[in-house]
Design a protein around this motif. Structure first.
Motif, PDB file in Angstrom:
ATOM      1  N   LYS A 109      14.264  12.312  -5.971  1.00 37.67           N
ATOM      2  CA  LYS A 109      13.967  12.753  -4.611  1.00 37.67           C
ATOM      3  C   LYS A 109      14.946  12.125  -3.621  1.00 37.67           C
ATOM      4  CE  LYS A 109       9.018  13.301  -5.548  1.00 37.67           C
ATOM      5  NZ  LYS A 109       7.656  12.823  -5.221  1.00 37.67           N
ATOM      6  N   GLU A 110      15.323  12.900  -2.619  1.00 35.36           N
ATOM      7  CA  GLU A 110      16.287  12.439  -1.630  1.00 35.36           C
ATOM      8  C   GLU A 110      15.786  11.194  -0.889  1.00 35.36           C
ATOM      9  OE1 GLU A 110      19.879  12.392   0.283  1.00 35.36           O
ATOM     10  OE2 GLU A 110      19.273  13.764  -1.343  1.00 35.36           O
ATOM     11  N   LYS A 111      14.476  11.152  -0.606  1.00 32.14           N
ATOM     12  CA  LYS A 111      13.910  10.038   0.169  1.00 32.14           C
ATOM     13  C   LYS A 111      13.918   8.714  -0.600  1.00 32.14           C
ATOM     14  CE  LYS A 111       9.055  10.940  -1.085  1.00 32.14           C
ATOM     15  NZ  LYS A 111       8.723   9.652  -1.690  1.00 32.14           N
ATOM     16  N   ASP A 112      14.175   8.772  -1.914  1.00 28.40           N
ATOM     17  CA  ASP A 112      14.161   7.556  -2.728  1.00 28.40           C
ATOM     18  C   ASP A 112      15.560   7.016  -3.018  1.00 28.40           C
ATOM     19  OD1 ASP A 112      11.410   7.535  -2.826  1.00 28.40           O
ATOM     20  OD2 ASP A 112      11.295   8.702  -4.674  1.00 28.40           O
ATOM     21  N   LYS A 113      16.534   7.439  -2.208  1.00 38.44           N
ATOM     22  CA  LYS A 113      17.884   6.884  -2.318  1.00 38.44           C
ATOM     23  C   LYS A 113      18.004   5.673  -1.399  1.00 38.44           C
ATOM     24  CE  LYS A 113      20.293  11.107  -3.717  1.00 38.44           C
ATOM     25  NZ  LYS A 113      21.362  12.085  -3.379  1.00 38.44           N
ATOM     26  N   VAL A 114      18.594   4.597  -1.926  1.00 37.76           N
ATOM     27  CA  VAL A 114      18.573   3.309  -1.224  1.00 37.76           C
ATOM     28  C   VAL A 114      19.978   2.716  -1.117  1.00 37.76           C
ATOM     29  CG1 VAL A 114      17.843   0.901  -1.506  1.00 37.76           C
ATOM     30  CG2 VAL A 114      16.193   2.747  -1.803  1.00 37.76           C
ATOM     31  N   LYS A 115      20.263   2.117   0.048  1.00 41.84           N
ATOM     32  CA  LYS A 115      21.525   1.392   0.238  1.00 41.84           C
ATOM     33  C   LYS A 115      21.305  -0.100   0.504  1.00 41.84           C
ATOM     34  CE  LYS A 115      24.606   5.073   1.864  1.00 41.84           C
ATOM     35  NZ  LYS A 115      25.563   5.484   2.923  1.00 41.84           N
ATOM     36  N   ILE A 116      20.072  -0.463   0.849  1.00 36.53           N
ATOM     37  CA  ILE A 116      19.764  -1.867   1.148  1.00 36.53           C
ATOM     38  C   ILE A 116      18.618  -2.334   0.255  1.00 36.53           C
ATOM     39  CG2 ILE A 116      18.940  -3.484   2.908  1.00 36.53           C
ATOM     40  CD1 ILE A 116      20.172  -1.657   5.011  1.00 36.53           C
ATOM     41  N   LEU A 117      18.828  -3.450  -0.461  1.00 36.38           N
ATOM     42  CA  LEU A 117      17.775  -4.052  -1.283  1.00 36.38           C
ATOM     43  C   LEU A 117      17.565  -5.491  -0.831  1.00 36.38           C
ATOM     44  CD1 LEU A 117      19.556  -2.054  -3.360  1.00 36.38           C
ATOM     45  CD2 LEU A 117      17.766  -2.816  -4.947  1.00 36.38           C
ATOM     46  N   ILE A 118      16.358  -5.812  -0.416  1.00 43.63           N
ATOM     47  CA  ILE A 118      15.996  -7.189  -0.072  1.00 43.63           C
ATOM     48  C   ILE A 118      14.994  -7.671  -1.110  1.00 43.63           C
ATOM     49  CG2 ILE A 118      14.933  -8.719   1.623  1.00 43.63           C
ATOM     50  CD1 ILE A 118      15.916  -6.943   3.814  1.00 43.63           C
ATOM     51  N   VAL A 119      15.377  -8.656  -1.907  1.00 45.25           N
ATOM     52  CA  VAL A 119      14.513  -9.176  -2.971  1.00 45.25           C
ATOM     53  C   VAL A 119      13.700 -10.348  -2.421  1.00 45.25           C
ATOM     54  CG1 VAL A 119      14.421 -10.199  -5.272  1.00 45.25           C
ATOM     55  CG2 VAL A 119      16.143  -8.465  -4.736  1.00 45.25           C
ATOM     56  N   LEU A 120      12.407 -10.340  -2.736  1.00 47.67           N
ATOM     57  CA  LEU A 120      11.508 -11.399  -2.268  1.00 47.67           C
ATOM     58  C   LEU A 120      10.994 -12.214  -3.444  1.00 47.67           C
ATOM     59  CD1 LEU A 120       9.630 -12.769  -0.122  1.00 47.67           C
ATOM     60  CD2 LEU A 120       7.962 -10.982  -0.660  1.00 47.67           C
ATOM     61  N   SER A 121      11.128 -13.532  -3.338  1.00 52.60           N
ATOM     62  CA  SER A 121      10.487 -14.459  -4.272  1.00 52.60           C
ATOM     63  C   SER A 121       9.380 -15.164  -3.507  1.00 52.60           C
ATOM     64  CB  SER A 121      11.498 -15.490  -4.787  1.00 52.60           C
ATOM     65  OG  SER A 121      10.824 -16.547  -5.448  1.00 52.60           O
ATOM     66  N   SER A 122       8.128 -14.861  -3.860  1.00 51.22           N
ATOM     67  CA  SER A 122       6.990 -15.418  -3.122  1.00 51.22           C
ATOM     68  C   SER A 122       6.122 -16.256  -4.045  1.00 51.22           C
ATOM     69  CB  SER A 122       6.161 -14.290  -2.511  1.00 51.22           C
ATOM     70  OG  SER A 122       5.056 -14.811  -1.825  1.00 51.22           O
ATOM     71  N   ILE A 123       5.747 -17.446  -3.583  1.00 54.03           N
ATOM     72  CA  ILE A 123       4.966 -18.371  -4.413  1.00 54.03           C
ATOM     73  C   ILE A 123       3.463 -18.211  -4.216  1.00 54.03           C
ATOM     74  CG2 ILE A 123       6.785 -20.107  -4.598  1.00 54.03           C
ATOM     75  CD1 ILE A 123       5.457 -21.571  -2.230  1.00 54.03           C
ATOM     76  N   ASP A 124       3.056 -17.436  -3.197  1.00 54.02           N
ATOM     77  CA  ASP A 124       1.636 -17.180  -2.971  1.00 54.02           C
ATOM     78  C   ASP A 124       1.507 -15.874  -2.197  1.00 54.02           C
ATOM     79  OD1 ASP A 124       2.149 -17.709  -0.248  1.00 54.02           O
ATOM     80  OD2 ASP A 124       1.620 -19.822  -0.472  1.00 54.02           O
ATOM     81  N   LYS A 125       0.305 -15.625  -1.678  1.00 59.52           N
ATOM     82  CA  LYS A 125       0.066 -14.354  -0.990  1.00 59.52           C
ATOM     83  C   LYS A 125       0.198 -14.446   0.519  1.00 59.52           C
ATOM     84  CE  LYS A 125      -2.963 -12.462  -4.551  1.00 59.52           C
ATOM     85  NZ  LYS A 125      -4.316 -12.009  -4.898  1.00 59.52           N
ATOM     86  N   TYR A 126       0.547 -15.613   1.037  1.00 58.91           N
ATOM     87  CA  TYR A 126       0.512 -15.740   2.493  1.00 58.91           C
ATOM     88  C   TYR A 126       1.813 -16.242   3.108  1.00 58.91           C
ATOM     89  CZ  TYR A 126      -1.506 -16.353   7.097  1.00 58.91           C
ATOM     90  OH  TYR A 126      -1.779 -16.228   8.427  1.00 58.91           O
ATOM     91  N   THR A 127       2.456 -17.227   2.472  1.00 60.90           N
ATOM     92  CA  THR A 127       3.533 -17.969   3.125  1.00 60.90           C
ATOM     93  C   THR A 127       4.686 -17.094   3.595  1.00 60.90           C
ATOM     94  OG1 THR A 127       2.971 -19.666   1.498  1.00 60.90           O
ATOM     95  CG2 THR A 127       4.839 -20.117   2.924  1.00 60.90           C
ATOM     96  N   HIS A 128       4.916 -15.973   2.926  1.00 65.47           N
ATOM     97  CA  HIS A 128       6.062 -15.118   3.259  1.00 65.47           C
ATOM     98  C   HIS A 128       5.762 -14.087   4.346  1.00 65.47           C
ATOM     99  CE1 HIS A 128       3.615 -12.883   0.410  1.00 65.47           C
ATOM    100  NE2 HIS A 128       4.178 -11.775   0.842  1.00 65.47           N
ATOM    101  N   LEU A 129       4.518 -14.033   4.836  1.00 65.92           N
ATOM    102  CA  LEU A 129       4.127 -12.926   5.716  1.00 65.92           C
ATOM    103  C   LEU A 129       4.865 -12.926   7.051  1.00 65.92           C
ATOM    104  CD1 LEU A 129       0.281 -12.582   5.144  1.00 65.92           C
ATOM    105  CD2 LEU A 129       2.159 -11.349   4.066  1.00 65.92           C
ATOM    106  N   ASN A 130       5.171 -14.104   7.581  1.00 64.96           N
ATOM    107  CA  ASN A 130       5.873 -14.158   8.865  1.00 64.96           C
ATOM    108  C   ASN A 130       7.241 -13.490   8.756  1.00 64.96           C
ATOM    109  OD1 ASN A 130       6.411 -14.924  11.579  1.00 64.96           O
ATOM    110  ND2 ASN A 130       7.581 -16.673  10.845  1.00 64.96           N
TER     111      ASN A 130
END
Length: 686
Positions: free
Chosen positions: A632-653
């Protein structure tokens, strides 16, 4: 009686306390010196003894308390004193004026208001002038005729909504019952004639709960009693609403039966518009239990909201079914409140927005499916209710406890607020407590409770179990106070008991211990209290999580799998994640599809902390040529931001900041057009 505002509050604290209160605790809470505290205690003790009570009991090295058998009578005596000596605030006077003009059949003139509110003519005229200004917002006005005196003129529906908005949703009206005390205090009207059908209304609403197979929250149930009682008083005077339509048949039928019960004791005209309006009020009332069938549109919407929240917050909730059930209990009433414009103010929503801003912003974005279902804007007060619910689930973790204390939360405000209190207790006592399923105040009165202690938003006068009163959102000072009060009731494990015994035996070898139990309690407080974790202050920003060194540029990638690997390589090399974490990110997309695409052109790959996330961090890959995650055209990507999160809250900000950046026009276009890490980093810092 010579009690002032401070000594009244100190006495109220002693009444609701289930244990000793130390002098230092009161001195700190009221910011008074030791000498002033002693003077206040002597004053309270003297007044209690004059009234025939035993007074304040003091136990050396423990603190102060009242005899349990006298507390109820002392509370009644104090309430009577407070009512008889109360000076009404400007807001309270205006609420009284409005209700006297709209919910009583007697003729009211300026002289009556001077007498009842115990103020001058000029003050009454000023109060009426200010009330008129607020009434204008509802297209209402205050008029006068010789037969009825002063009256409120305008659309009947607006008069009733004004009662809800101005009288009940008012910060000065802390409890719903306060409104009755306020209007019945020092007035020459027969007090029994004010909201005279309130007991009948209460019984009728109990029947409604049974008929609809649900249970309203304590706070909403008490509010419904007042709202319906006000409606009844208006109808008694011949004031009916017009042109009201409600399409939910089972609730309309229940409202019809409720209305006909009122017709049995009053000379009402059968009115379909009144029945429909009553049904709308019932539909907008928050529930804690519902056994009735849920419409498919709400089930579908709730699933989408949870899915969107997980996608935006890069987390997976463990208790999906329970979360969905809790969400539905709020989703349906919120839908009808917004649709029918029956405003319900959440008094603490500004506080929620400030202290839990990360959760609030992500929740607001996750509610797009609900907004689409409504085709209306969702008020911040409603978003705050949803935020409370999600915030309560964010830090629920599975853990094996060596020693657990069973804690029961009693909350009058509903399941969302209960979950928020749960979350805060888990932060403060992560390994020491087992949280039982929360109860409403009415459920607590109806059931036998087996808990080590209770945390409640309301005072409980008849509990044999230690009770700790809290507000729904605790500030740092309240958290410290709660830790100090609860810590002596628990030890975390057998090793804690052993350590405490060893210290006591060591001290005994070199000194004489006058009060072993008191020393033991103090040592518990010092050794085993949990440091306060202020989430709002510790969640890092996106600039802190994504330094220049982890920003990459590349022309293209073979496929989306290699794109994820390349994008996450900086995190792997710096020890933030394991190779297993990389594999888990790819497996998630294979299993669930391209859910990580948060907006066209941008993906946010991530996995669970247990898949191999060691430290909190991000990395960024910018591609010149897009990579496809599907056909699908809408699923083409040029930017990838990878997240490494140690819990469910600390990364929310950081995610909230990222969401705000992405929503800005031209953001993606700007990033793709950049050629240096510094340019990208500076943009992320904005």
């Amino acid at each position: 009686m010579s009690l002032d505002a401070r000594t009244i509050k100190i006495l109220q604290k002693l009444i609701v306390s289930n244990s000793y209160i130390e002098a230092a605790e009161i001195q700190k809470e009221f910011s008074i010196s030791k000498r002033t505290f002693q003077y206040d205690i002597e004053k309270i003790d003297s007044e209690l003894k004059i009234a025939g009570f035993s007074g304040i009991i003091k136990i050396r090295s423990k603190g102060f308390f009242l005899l349990g058998r006298e507390k109820k009578k002392i509370n009644e005596w104090l309430n009577s004193f407070v009512e008889n000596t109360k000076v009404f605030t400007a807001m309270e006077r205006k609420i009284r004026i409005f209700i006297y003009l709209t919910a009583t059949p007697i003729r009211v003139v300026t002289e009556d208001l001077i007498e009842w509110n115990e103020v001058s003519r000029n003050t009454v005229l000023q109060d009426i002038k200010q009330l008129k200004e607020v009434l204008k917002e509802f297209d209402l006005e205050i008029g006068f005729n010789s037969k009825e005196g002063k009256i409120v003129l305008g659309n009947e529906k607006n008069i009733r909504l004004f009662f809800v908005f101005y009288c009940l949703n008012n910060e000065e009206i802390i409890e719903n019952g306060d409104i009755l005390k306020l209007i019945k205090n020092r007035v020459s009207i027969n007090k029994d004639s004010l909201f005279s059908d309130i007991s009948f209304v209460k019984g009728a609403l109990f029947n409604i709960e049974k008929e609809l197979q649900l249970k309203y929250t304590d706070e909403i149930f008490e509010r419904l009693i007042l709202i319906v009682s006000f409606f009844v008083e208006r109808i008694k005077q011949g004031n009916y609403v017009n042109n009201e339509i409600c399409e939910v048949e089972d609730v309309v039928e229940a409202a019809d039966r409720l209305y006909q019960r009122f017709m049995e004791i009053n000379s009402f005209i059968y009115d379909k518009a009144e029945i429909n309006f009553l049904a709308k009020i019932l539909l907008g009332a928050n529930q804690i239990i519902s056994s009735s069938k849920t419409e498919e549109k709400f089930v579908k919407c709730s699933k989408q909201i949870i899915s969107d929240f997980e996608r935006l917050a890069c987390i997976t909730f463990d208790q999906q079914e329970q979360l969905q059930n809790d969400l539905l209990l709020h989703l349906m009433p919120a839908y009808y409140r917004i649709k029918y414009q029956i405003e319900v103010i959440n008094p603490s929503y500004q506080e929620i927005k400030k202290d839990y801003n990360d959760v609030f912003e992500i929740t607001a974005n996750a509610l797009q499916a609900f907004k689409k279902l409504l085709d209306l804007k969702i008020p911040d007060s409603e978003i705050a209710y949803f935020s409370i619910l999600f915030g309560g689930y964010l830090t629920q973790k599975k853990s094996i406890l060596v020693t657990k204390k069973k804690v029961l939360i009693i909350c009058s405000k509903g399941i969302g607020t209960s979950r928020m209190i749960e979350q805060q207790l888990r932060q403060l006592f992560p390994k020491q407590i087992e949280l039982l399923e929360p109860m409403s105040y009415r459920e607590y009165e109806e059931n036998k409770v087996e808990a080590d202690f209770i945390v409640s938003t309301l005072p409980l006068m008849s509990s044999d179990i230690p009770v700790f009163i809290v507000s729904p959102i605790l500030n740092d000072q309240q958290k410290k106070g709660l830790i100090q009060r609860i810590a002596p009731h628990m030890l975390r494990a057998e090793s804690d008991t052993s350590l405490l015994t060893t210290i006591l035996e060591t001290v005994a070898q070199f000194s004489i211990i006058e009060d072993r139990e008191q020393l033991k309690e103090k040592l518990k407080l010092i050794l085993f209290q949990t440091p306060i974790d202020n989430q709002a202050q510790t969640t890092p920003s996106i600039a802190e999580l994504l330094p220049e060194t982890r920003i990459q540029f590349k022309d293209s990638e073979t496929n989306w799998k290699t794109a994820i690997e390349t994008a996450s390589d900086p995190l792997l090399k710096e020890g933030f994640i394991s190779e297993n974490y990389q594999k888990a990110m790819i497996k998630n997309v294979e299993k669930y599809g391209p859910y990580i695409i948060i907006t066209p052109g941008m993906a946010l790959p991530h996995a669970e902390p247990e898949d191999g996330a060691f430290k909190l961090g991000m990395s960024l890959l910018i591609l010149k040529n897009s990579v496809a995650f599907s056909n699908k055209e809408k699923d083409k990507v040029k930017i990838l931001i990878v997240l490494s999160s140690i819990d469910k809250y600390t990364h929310l900000n950081s995610l909230r900041q990222l969401t705000e950046l992405v929503m800005k026009k031209e953001f993606l276009k700007k990033v793709i057009g950049m050629n240096s890490r510094r340019e990208v980093f500076d943009l992320l810092k904005e």
